[in-house]
Every structure is written in structure tokens, then in C-alpha cells.
Design a protein around this motif. Sequence first.
Motif, PDB file in Angstrom:
ATOM      1  N   HIS A  28       0.832  -1.197   0.000  1.00 35.39           N
ATOM      2  CA  HIS A  28       0.000   0.000   0.000  1.00 35.39           C
ATOM      3  C   HIS A  28       0.869   1.250   0.000  1.00 35.39           C
ATOM      4  CE1 HIS A  28      -2.535  -3.187   1.838  1.00 35.39           C
ATOM      5  NE2 HIS A  28      -3.468  -2.641   1.060  1.00 35.39           N
ATOM      6  N   CYS A  29       0.339   2.278  -0.572  1.00 38.97           N
ATOM      7  CA  CYS A  29       1.007   3.572  -0.605  1.00 38.97           C
ATOM      8  C   CYS A  29       0.149   4.599   0.121  1.00 38.97           C
ATOM      9  CB  CYS A  29       1.234   4.022  -2.046  1.00 38.97           C
ATOM     10  SG  CYS A  29       2.713   3.342  -2.797  1.00 38.97           S
ATOM     11  N   VAL A  30       0.812   5.359   0.971  1.00 42.71           N
ATOM     12  CA  VAL A  30       0.153   6.474   1.653  1.00 42.71           C
ATOM     13  C   VAL A  30       0.618   7.739   0.963  1.00 42.71           C
ATOM     14  CG1 VAL A  30      -0.289   7.612   3.848  1.00 42.71           C
ATOM     15  CG2 VAL A  30       0.162   5.150   3.796  1.00 42.71           C
ATOM     16  N   VAL A  31      -0.320   8.426   0.305  1.00 38.60           N
ATOM     17  CA  VAL A  31       0.019   9.558  -0.543  1.00 38.60           C
ATOM     18  C   VAL A  31      -0.447  10.846   0.118  1.00 38.60           C
ATOM     19  CG1 VAL A  31      -0.186  10.560  -2.843  1.00 38.60           C
ATOM     20  CG2 VAL A  31      -0.275   8.074  -2.562  1.00 38.60           C
ATOM     21  N   LEU A  32       0.468  11.786   0.249  1.00 36.93           N
ATOM     22  CA  LEU A  32       0.143  13.129   0.713  1.00 36.93           C
ATOM     23  C   LEU A  32      -0.016  14.031  -0.497  1.00 36.93           C
ATOM     24  CD1 LEU A  32      -0.118  15.321   2.963  1.00 36.93           C
ATOM     25  CD2 LEU A  32       2.377  15.619   2.758  1.00 36.93           C
ATOM     26  N   LEU A  33      -1.236  14.500  -0.743  1.00 41.68           N
ATOM     27  CA  LEU A  33      -1.484  15.437  -1.835  1.00 41.68           C
ATOM     28  C   LEU A  33      -1.397  16.840  -1.260  1.00 41.68           C
ATOM     29  CD1 LEU A  33      -3.652  12.816  -2.288  1.00 41.68           C
ATOM     30  CD2 LEU A  33      -3.838  14.032  -4.451  1.00 41.68           C
ATOM     31  N   THR A  34      -0.377  17.543  -1.629  1.00 41.87           N
ATOM     32  CA  THR A  34      -0.085  18.836  -1.017  1.00 41.87           C
ATOM     33  C   THR A  34       0.322  19.838  -2.093  1.00 41.87           C
ATOM     34  OG1 THR A  34       1.240  19.917   0.715  1.00 41.87           O
ATOM     35  CG2 THR A  34       2.307  18.198  -0.576  1.00 41.87           C
ATOM     36  N   GLY A  35       0.844  20.984  -1.650  1.00 35.50           N
ATOM     37  CA  GLY A  35       1.280  22.009  -2.577  1.00 35.50           C
ATOM     38  C   GLY A  35       2.671  22.499  -2.212  1.00 35.50           C
ATOM     39  N   HIS A  51       4.612  11.692  -1.547  1.00 33.75           N
ATOM     40  CA  HIS A  51       3.809  12.905  -1.648  1.00 33.75           C
ATOM     41  C   HIS A  51       3.803  13.377  -3.093  1.00 33.75           C
ATOM     42  CE1 HIS A  51       7.787  14.829  -1.474  1.00 33.75           C
ATOM     43  NE2 HIS A  51       7.206  15.958  -1.883  1.00 33.75           N
ATOM     44  N   ILE A  52       2.855  14.200  -3.411  1.00 31.22           N
ATOM     45  CA  ILE A  52       2.671  14.670  -4.777  1.00 31.22           C
ATOM     46  C   ILE A  52       2.141  16.096  -4.735  1.00 31.22           C
ATOM     47  CG2 ILE A  52       0.288  13.826  -4.969  1.00 31.22           C
ATOM     48  CD1 ILE A  52       0.956  12.987  -7.835  1.00 31.22           C
ATOM     49  N   TYR A  53       2.576  16.920  -5.673  1.00 30.33           N
ATOM     50  CA  TYR A  53       2.093  18.286  -5.783  1.00 30.33           C
ATOM     51  C   TYR A  53       0.829  18.286  -6.637  1.00 30.33           C
ATOM     52  CZ  TYR A  53       6.489  19.987  -3.793  1.00 30.33           C
ATOM     53  OH  TYR A  53       7.547  20.240  -2.941  1.00 30.33           O
ATOM     54  N   TYR A  67     -11.043  20.059   0.446  1.00 27.31           N
ATOM     55  CA  TYR A  67      -9.609  19.860   0.228  1.00 27.31           C
ATOM     56  C   TYR A  67      -8.959  21.007  -0.538  1.00 27.31           C
ATOM     57  CZ  TYR A  67     -10.669  15.026   1.535  1.00 27.31           C
ATOM     58  OH  TYR A  67     -11.083  13.900   2.204  1.00 27.31           O
ATOM     59  N   HIS A  68      -9.739  21.969  -0.999  1.00 24.76           N
ATOM     60  CA  HIS A  68      -9.183  23.056  -1.800  1.00 24.76           C
ATOM     61  C   HIS A  68      -8.217  23.896  -0.970  1.00 24.76           C
ATOM     62  CE1 HIS A  68     -12.356  23.216  -5.258  1.00 24.76           C
ATOM     63  NE2 HIS A  68     -11.671  22.078  -5.204  1.00 24.76           N
ATOM     64  N   GLY A  69      -6.973  24.013  -1.481  1.00 24.88           N
ATOM     65  CA  GLY A  69      -5.968  24.813  -0.795  1.00 24.88           C
ATOM     66  C   GLY A  69      -5.411  24.161   0.446  1.00 24.88           C
ATOM     67  N   ARG A  70      -5.683  22.880   0.640  1.00 26.24           N
ATOM     68  CA  ARG A  70      -5.235  22.176   1.841  1.00 26.24           C
ATOM     69  C   ARG A  70      -4.655  20.828   1.420  1.00 26.24           C
ATOM     70  NH1 ARG A  70     -10.236  22.459   5.969  1.00 26.24           N
ATOM     71  NH2 ARG A  70      -8.572  22.097   7.518  1.00 26.24           N
ATOM     72  N   SER A  71      -3.912  20.218   2.337  1.00 24.42           N
ATOM     73  CA  SER A  71      -3.316  18.909   2.071  1.00 24.42           C
ATOM     74  C   SER A  71      -4.308  17.807   2.398  1.00 24.42           C
ATOM     75  CB  SER A  71      -2.038  18.711   2.899  1.00 24.42           C
ATOM     76  OG  SER A  71      -1.078  19.699   2.579  1.00 24.42           O
ATOM     77  N   ALA A  72      -4.116  16.673   1.715  1.00 23.47           N
ATOM     78  CA  ALA A  72      -4.979  15.518   1.950  1.00 23.47           C
ATOM     79  C   ALA A  72      -4.133  14.261   1.909  1.00 23.47           C
ATOM     80  CB  ALA A  72      -6.096  15.452   0.913  1.00 23.47           C
ATOM     81  N   VAL A  73      -4.567  13.224   2.616  1.00 24.92           N
ATOM     82  CA  VAL A  73      -3.863  11.945   2.664  1.00 24.92           C
ATOM     83  C   VAL A  73      -4.791  10.866   2.125  1.00 24.92           C
ATOM     84  CG1 VAL A  73      -2.830  10.197   4.158  1.00 24.92           C
ATOM     85  CG2 VAL A  73      -2.372  12.611   4.581  1.00 24.92           C
TER      86      VAL A  73
END
Length: 742
Positions: free
Chosen positions: A380-387, A415-417, A435-441
Motif C-alpha cells: 500500500h502507498c500512503v500519498v500526501l497530496l499537497t502544494g 507525496h505529490i504536488y 480539500y481546496h488549498g489544503r493537504s490531503a492523505v
Amino acid sequence: MEPARSCLLLLLLLPALAAAAPGEFDPYRVLGVGRSSSQADIKKAYKRLAREWHPDKNKDPGAEDKFIQISKAYEILSNEEKRANFDRYGDAGESQGFSQQQHRQFHRFHDGFYFDESFFHFPFNSEMRDTSDEKYLLHFSHYINEIVPDSFKKPYLIKITSDWCFSCIPIEPVWKEVVQELEALGAGIGIVHMGYERRLAHHLGAHSAPTLLGLINGKITFFHNAVVRENLRQFVENLLPGNLVEKITDKNYISFLSGWRKDNKPHVLLFDHMPVVPLLYKLTAFAYRDYLSFGYVYVGLRGTEKLSSQYNINVYTPTMMIFKEHIDRPADVVQAREMNRQLIDDFLYQNKFLMVARLTSQRLFQELCPVKKSHRQRKHCVVLLTGEGEKFAEAYESFLTFAAANTKNTLKFVHIYSDRQPEFADALLMDEEKYHGRSAVVILERRNNAGKIAYKALEEAWQGSKEDSFILLDLLEQLRTDPGLLSSETIVADLNDELAPMFLIRWFYSTLDYISDCWDSLFHSNWREMMPLLSLLFSALFILFGTVIVQAFSRIPKKGFVEVTELTDINYTSNLVRLRPGHMNVVLILSNSTKTPLLQKFALEVYTFTGSSSLHFSFLSLDKHREWLEYLLEFAQDAAPIPNQYDKHFLERDYTGYVLALNGHKKYFCLFKPHRSGDEGGTLGSCKDYDASQHADARGKSSCSPGSRSIKNKLHKLSFWMERLLEGSLQRFYIPSWPALD
């Protein structure tokens, strides 16, 4: 004594028995002449037999075979060199003085001859070849499918060899020593046997043995220096790119280690007391250049004391450190007095990625988050969608801390931009407002290579608080026992390659590489490799300047007339027999009654070709030299069948208007037949329908008689025949030797 006499008698009788063997071709017997016969007697016998056995005149079933034997016999006996070979060796001219009987005797002798190859201590055949080289032997399919792709990970040193390669003997000890050394460092070794892999040797551009070459990134480079250990090591080292390992000192180590964020790679520091980067480290850097960035610290150099002291480096022991997200402390360290490739590979393989690597390409996504293969091999992969920017720094740091504490073999943190991979982010977050403008996992599992994934996103945005960490940890614990927790499914598109250079930059570097390859080939490679480039270059030059060159070198006739000389027995040798190579004499056949009109028409037709220095123009009197012409036309069998010497119309044949292009050096001629009235196309060098156009009727009914057509019209279309002559597209009739012009 009696057996010795018997053996001697047998040896003396062998040549006679061989000469008397049935089926042996004897040109003297075929023509019915003696060995002391002159050329005139041989020619006379040939003409008589040729007329008798010509297939058009003789309907005997064996006439054609007999005629072939007669022609072959005359070809041998009319040539002094072939005749001498036959008289000396009994050879028919095919093997140049080495008869088939002698050849068979030689092979029987060779088959019973024992040759001890160990006398030279060299393996002349495959059975005696050194078995230590067997594992390096390359085959064409193996080279294309495995070696070429593997050359993008390590350079290859390849040797081209063959059996009976005497030049290979001196380099064998050096080759074995270098192979043992380079293979331990991580270089590839290959051997191509030209006798068994001729296709592969030709593909590599090797045309002789021994040949040494290098292969890297699919590109072949030839070795041109003396075969010594130092030169071969330097050759392999020069194959590698020059920017693999960066020199590190106290002044630049901070900037080097901080490059992990831009490169998205761990950074490796190599500490050693060698003033230059060892080849082992360069080969390692080349193999892992897609995953790691390498720096080299020469611990004996002034300006590296602070660096060595900060990381507590033992200056007497080679040390390798890997730095990931934290540059103040290494993520892993290895020290060894005898640093070897196996130890380095094991160490680097475990540290190829950052703790929380950024997904910048589809390749990286596939490596970090592989497809599920079975229920027992779930990853499994835990992905942080961030900026990007300070706004997301706190969320990223807390996620990094959580990953450092919970990374396992079955669990990867990445993580990914979102702004750089919008399609990927939208497929997972469904463009929800929270989730707009914020990070999500998101926790995901790849189901197949088509982009199908199962996933579950945290209910709330990731802020990096302790509560967020507890929620994520609880989900991961549930996932261990309940794989069905990933209830959502979607299909994501391939990721964009963020680090790929722009098209113009790639094109620029490709152009530079091509120019560099051409420049290197021009001075170091053989001309066979340069033929495609030279062909392209000369084709372009011909297209651009061809017209100008042709006009500049075109020769316009300087005279206002055509110089035509009579071919006589006085100038016959100089104008034909000893004519310079490449030159031809164009001869017009005429009679006293047709001389003036035919010469006028002949001059008009050939005038445009008088600018060529290789063409000479003459005329031949049919009244004086009919027999010479008849002999010559015998060799153009289709165009002029050999006449029957008892034909009552033999002396009435009309050859006026014939044109012969005679090549004195190569002993052949081309034939132009007069144009017949009503034939618009003429007979430009054709050899058909000779009988209809040449056999005159005594009662004046033939269309070839001078009274039935204009004399000048006989040379109609001669200019077109001349053009084909210069093109080389006319049929050629070869003769054994030029007859005397009496």
C-alpha cells in the motif's frame, strides 16, 4: 628394393593416368589441332568447326553442347596465358594452374596429416578454446535483447576474435587480467566470435580480429590504442559521462546535500583518500544515476577538514554516507577497508528512495507503488497530496515524521504536488471543496497496470496534528486485517514527467551528441561506419551544386568538324589493339560507292559527342576488309549468324551503314545495325531479326538493298545509339583477341 621400384613407377605413372582420366577436357582434341599449332591454325579450325556445329545450322541434338565445347576450347587456346597454364598443369583455365585433381590429392594428404596445435600454445579451433571465455560469448539475439538495454546501466568492453587469430595471442594475458579487474568493479564483458557470429560482428562494425570496442547507452566506441592494462582501464573510464560524481569540499557540501528537494533523490557522499575518483565509484554512480546523486570527498585535500570532522569520518577507511530529507545526519553509513561492488550494491539498493519521495513520473509511481500480485503480497502507498511553499511546509514535516516512524516493507509513503499532477489529484479527491488549498492523505493500492486503483481518503484535510496522525495510524492498523477498507475505486491517468527537460533542450542535447559522435567517428572509426554520413553529405552537395559542376566541366566541341580517320593495317594497332583503357573507337562500315554520303551523315550524327576525349571516330572499307568484319560478327551470334561458306550469296551481303564501337582494352564491341525503311524505332544496338535485314536476295527483292532505301537513312537514330553507348546500356560482344587487319 622391389617395393621401392614399384612405388617409384607408380609415382611416375600418376600424371599420365590423371591426364588420361575419362571426362578430362582437352581443347586440342576438341579443335583437332596439335600442341604445336599456331594461332592461325587454331583460328582456322575454330571457324570451320563453329560453322559446322552452330545450332542454327546443325540440327543434331548434341550440336549445342558441341558448339559450347568448341567455343570453350578456342577461348583457352587463343589466350596465351590460359594455353600456357593448360600445357603446364593440364588445367582448363578455371583454377589458374591448380587442377581439381591436384586439389583432391592435397585434401587427401591434409586429411591424413596430424597437426599438433599445442605446439603454438594457441586454441585454433572451438574445441581447444579457453573455457573461461564461454560465459562471455555473445549471440545476436542476446546482444540486442539483453546487452544493449543493460548498457544503460553499465559499460561493456567487447572483444572480437576468431579461430586462427595469430594477432590475438599477444593480447590474451592483458585481456584476462583486465577482464578480471573490470568485472569486479561492475563493468560488463563480452566476446564475439566472428566465425560463428558473423552477423553480430558486422552489426558492431568489426571486420577483423582482434578488435576491441566499448558499448554504453547503446553507443559503440572503438578502442585504437596499444592493448595494455592502463589503456584499457582508461578507455572504459572515458566511456562514462564526465558529470557523474561531483567534487565536494567544505564550501559546497551544504548546497550539494540540500539538492534532494530539487532532484527528488537521496545524495551520497563518498569519502576516500584517493586524489581522483576511483573507477569503482564512477561505475556505481552510472548504474544508480536515475536514483541517487553522488559526491566525492578527497579526505587528504585541504578544505575538507570541517566536513570530515562534522560527520566523524575515519580518514584511513573508505566511507559511504546516504543523506535523505535531513542533511544534518546521514540516513545510513557503510565503512570498509576493502570497499567492493557487492557491498556497495547491497547498501545502495536499500536506500534508493527518499523516506517520502515525491511522485514526479509514472516510472517512479510504478516502482514505489507496485501492482498487487496476490493477497499475500499486498503493498500500500500512503500519498500526501499537497502544494508548494511555506503554507504546506508544516503538513509536510508532520507527514515526514509519521513516515519515518511507520515505514515498512509493505507500506510506502510518498507525496505529490496537486498543481503539477492535477488529473491524479482530481481522480482521488473528486474535486471536493474541503480539500481546496489544503493537504490531503490517501491510502491506495494499485490493482493493474491500466491505472485502476483502490483507495480511501482521510475524511478531513491533513493538517499534521497529533489527531490526524492517530486517525491515519488507526486506518493503517485496520487495513492489516481488513483489505476491504479500500472501498473506493477509480482509474488514474499516467503521471506527467516533471523532471523531463523541455523539447528544445532535448533536441539541442541530441544534436550535440550526434555531432560529437560524427566528429569522433571521423577521426577514430573506420570508413565503413562513416559511409551513411558521407553518402548523405555527398548527396546534398550533388543536389546543391550538381548543375553548376556539370556546366563548368562540360566540354563543348572546339572544332567545327568531325575528325574521322580510316582504319588501316598501318594504324590498326594504335587505334584499336593498344587503345588506352576507357577509350573506344567508333567505326563506320562503308564501301567505295557509299563513302561520301555515309561519312556526311555519320559526321552529323556524332558531332555532339566529339567533346568526349575517350571517343575516337574511324571508318572501315568493306571492299578491303570484309573478312575481318565477318570474323568479328561471328561473335555476335544472334545479330549475325555465321554464314555458310557455300552460300552463293555470301559475297553479296550488304554491311554498309554498320557502326561498331570497339573497346580495344577490354576486347568487346557494341553493334549498330542500319535503320530499315518503315521502322521508326530503328534497331539501336538490338541483336534481333538479323536474317531479315541482312540476307540480300540476288534478284533484288530484299528491303536491305541500296536501291530500296536512302543511303543516308541507314544512320537514322545513330545519335540515340551513341547516348546509350555512353550510358553503358548496350549489349556487349566479347572476343578472345583482336584479329589481324590484312
